[in-house]
Design an enzyme around this catalytic site. Structure first.
Site, mmCIF file in Angstrom:
data_model
loop_
_atom_site.group_PDB
_atom_site.id
_atom_site.type_symbol
_atom_site.label_atom_id
_atom_site.label_comp_id
_atom_site.label_asym_id
_atom_site.label_seq_id
_atom_site.Cartn_x
_atom_site.Cartn_y
_atom_site.Cartn_z
ATOM 1 N N HIS A 1 -3.240 -0.999 4.501
ATOM 2 C CA HIS A 1 -1.798 -1.245 4.577
ATOM 3 C C HIS A 1 -1.542 -2.734 4.437
ATOM 4 O O HIS A 1 -2.279 -3.550 4.997
ATOM 5 C CB HIS A 1 -1.260 -0.734 5.924
ATOM 6 C CG HIS A 1 0.107 -1.244 6.252
ATOM 7 N ND1 HIS A 1 1.214 -0.937 5.508
ATOM 8 C CD2 HIS A 1 0.549 -2.060 7.254
ATOM 9 C CE1 HIS A 1 2.274 -1.537 6.031
ATOM 10 N NE2 HIS A 1 1.899 -2.232 7.087
ATOM 11 N N GLU B 1 -1.200 0.283 -18.071
ATOM 12 C CA GLU B 1 -2.255 0.655 -17.137
ATOM 13 C C GLU B 1 -1.778 1.476 -15.928
ATOM 14 O O GLU B 1 -2.582 2.140 -15.277
ATOM 15 C CB GLU B 1 -2.948 -0.611 -16.609
ATOM 16 C CG GLU B 1 -3.937 -1.215 -17.577
ATOM 17 C CD GLU B 1 -5.184 -0.351 -17.764
ATOM 18 O OE1 GLU B 1 -5.870 -0.094 -16.772
ATOM 19 O OE2 GLU B 1 -5.436 0.064 -18.900
ATOM 20 N N GLU C 1 -1.110 0.258 14.015
ATOM 21 C CA GLU C 1 -0.874 1.348 13.051
ATOM 22 C C GLU C 1 -2.017 2.368 13.042
ATOM 23 O O GLU C 1 -2.137 3.146 12.096
ATOM 24 C CB GLU C 1 -0.669 0.781 11.641
ATOM 25 C CG GLU C 1 0.479 -0.197 11.490
ATOM 26 C CD GLU C 1 1.868 0.425 11.687
ATOM 27 O OE1 GLU C 1 1.950 1.631 11.948
ATOM 28 O OE2 GLU C 1 2.852 -0.334 11.596
ATOM 29 N N HIS D 1 9.139 -2.465 4.109
ATOM 30 C CA HIS D 1 8.022 -2.834 4.972
ATOM 31 C C HIS D 1 6.768 -3.144 4.153
ATOM 32 O O HIS D 1 6.218 -4.234 4.271
ATOM 33 C CB HIS D 1 7.743 -1.716 5.995
ATOM 34 C CG HIS D 1 6.664 -2.044 6.973
ATOM 35 N ND1 HIS D 1 6.731 -1.762 8.314
ATOM 36 C CD2 HIS D 1 5.458 -2.644 6.796
ATOM 37 C CE1 HIS D 1 5.639 -2.195 8.916
ATOM 38 N NE2 HIS D 1 4.851 -2.726 8.014
ATOM 39 N N HIS E 1 1.768 -5.887 2.903
ATOM 40 C CA HIS E 1 3.175 -6.203 2.635
ATOM 41 C C HIS E 1 3.311 -7.011 1.341
ATOM 42 O O HIS E 1 3.725 -8.174 1.378
ATOM 43 C CB HIS E 1 3.750 -7.040 3.794
ATOM 44 C CG HIS E 1 3.554 -6.475 5.161
ATOM 45 N ND1 HIS E 1 3.575 -7.252 6.307
ATOM 46 C CD2 HIS E 1 3.352 -5.203 5.589
ATOM 47 C CE1 HIS E 1 3.393 -6.491 7.378
ATOM 48 N NE2 HIS E 1 3.240 -5.245 6.975
HETATM 49 O O1 2HA Z 1 -0.238 -4.835 11.853
HETATM 50 O O2 2HA Z 1 1.540 -4.636 9.358
HETATM 51 O O3 2HA Z 1 2.815 -2.509 10.194
HETATM 52 C C1 2HA Z 1 0.951 -5.399 11.469
HETATM 53 C C2 2HA Z 1 1.637 -4.499 10.556
HETATM 54 C C3 2HA Z 1 2.404 -3.410 11.145
HETATM 55 ZN ZN ZN Z 2 3.007 -3.582 8.211
#
Ligand code: 2HA
Ligand code: ZN
Length: 272
Positions: free
Chosen positions: A139, A169, A116, A210, A141
């Site tokens: 980033h 909050e 990414e 995602h 999940h």
């Molecule tokens: O690196 O999260 O979006 C693995 C991920 C790809």
């Molecule tokens: Zn990801």
């Protein structure tokens, strides 16, 4: 030279990845972090003139030429960063051409930066244009944010309003709201451009089905942004379609904004 394993920026990467893994935000090789470093800080720990390898980035980021970042590696697991940072992390400098990463430390198994990286570098450029102090792109999940992205319409105003409405909050922590992207293929320049476009207006961008991107001046701020969205998304899921006896109204949110002197997205409220 000081010992790199004592470097505060390395310790911050280790604890952020460990915490994110512990919270279930980064299964397997999920998630990535990039952290812009000051040349003077890194220069205390490694020789900046020693380039281990040059790795093509796959696009041009001339705005970041000469900038140094510590980045998580592609295919690497967050759960392993703390016990083996030198394999799972890398310190890169963006070359003068803006399209090469000069590896200065790390990925000692021949690895390279996260898939990414386009989204990260483009997001850094976008955030720096708004706030020159921005240094982190993160980033991951997180479960409830992902679940909410399955149930909620893809609309920034109503998505933000629903997060703000879950708990007091929320608007205090992210008065600028969240950007939302529809489902897209990840790891390419297209999603990088789309994310960076949102990052001009938001420090948080939901990737539907995602995960989430966060941006901030430091690790705590960025982590805290994602953590607060995830907490609000958890409330959304826990109370989804249940009868609510008490709610936070738009007028309540405006009162909060006044009390905390927030520069918030006024167009996201429907005040009478
Ligand atoms: O690196 O999260 O979006 C693995 C991920 C790809
Ligand atoms: Zn990801």
């Amino acid at each position: 030279m000081k010992n790199i394993f004592d470097a505060p920026f390395l310790k911050e990467m280790e604890s952020a990845t460990a915490n994110m893994y512990r919270l279930g935000w980064d299964e397997r090789n999920g998630g990535n972090i990039s952290y812009l470093l000051n040349e003077e800080d890194v220069g205390e720990y490694i020789y900046l003139e020693h380039i281990i390898r040059k790795i093509p980035i796959g696009f041009e980021a001339p705005e970041l030429a000469g900038r140094i970042l510590i980045v998580t590696g592609t295919g690497k697991y967050f759960k392993n960063v703390k016990s083996d940072p030198e394999t799972n992390l890398g310190i890169i400098r963006i070359g003068k051409d803006g399209s090469t990463a000069e590896l200065l430390w790390g990925w000692d198994d021949g690895g390279k930066f996260t898939s990414e990286l386009p989204a990260h570098l483009m997001s850094h450029i976008a955030r720096l244009s708004v706030n020159p102090e921005n240094r982190i792109i993160m980033h991951c999940h997180p479960d409830y944010t992902l679940a909410m992205s399955q149930l909620h319409e893809i609309d920034e105003k109503s998505f933000t309003r629903d997060l703000w409405g879950q708990m007091t909050e929320s608007i205090v922590v992210f008065p600028d709201g969240v950007g939302v992207l529809p489902w897209m293929v990840c790891g390419n320049n297209e999603i990088g451009v789309a994310t960076a476009n949102k990052m001009k207006d938001y420090r948080l961008v939901i990737w539907t089905l995602h995960g989430i991107y966060g941006a901030g001046r430091n690790m705590d701020e960025t982590f805290g942004l994602i953590e607060t969205v995830e907490k609000a998304a958890k409330q959304y899921i826990l109370t989804y379609r249940l009868e609510k006896k008490n709610t936070i109204t738009d007028e309540n949110l405006a009162e909060l904004a006044k009390a905390f002197n927030l520069n918030y997205r006024k167009d996201f409220l429907d005040l009478k």
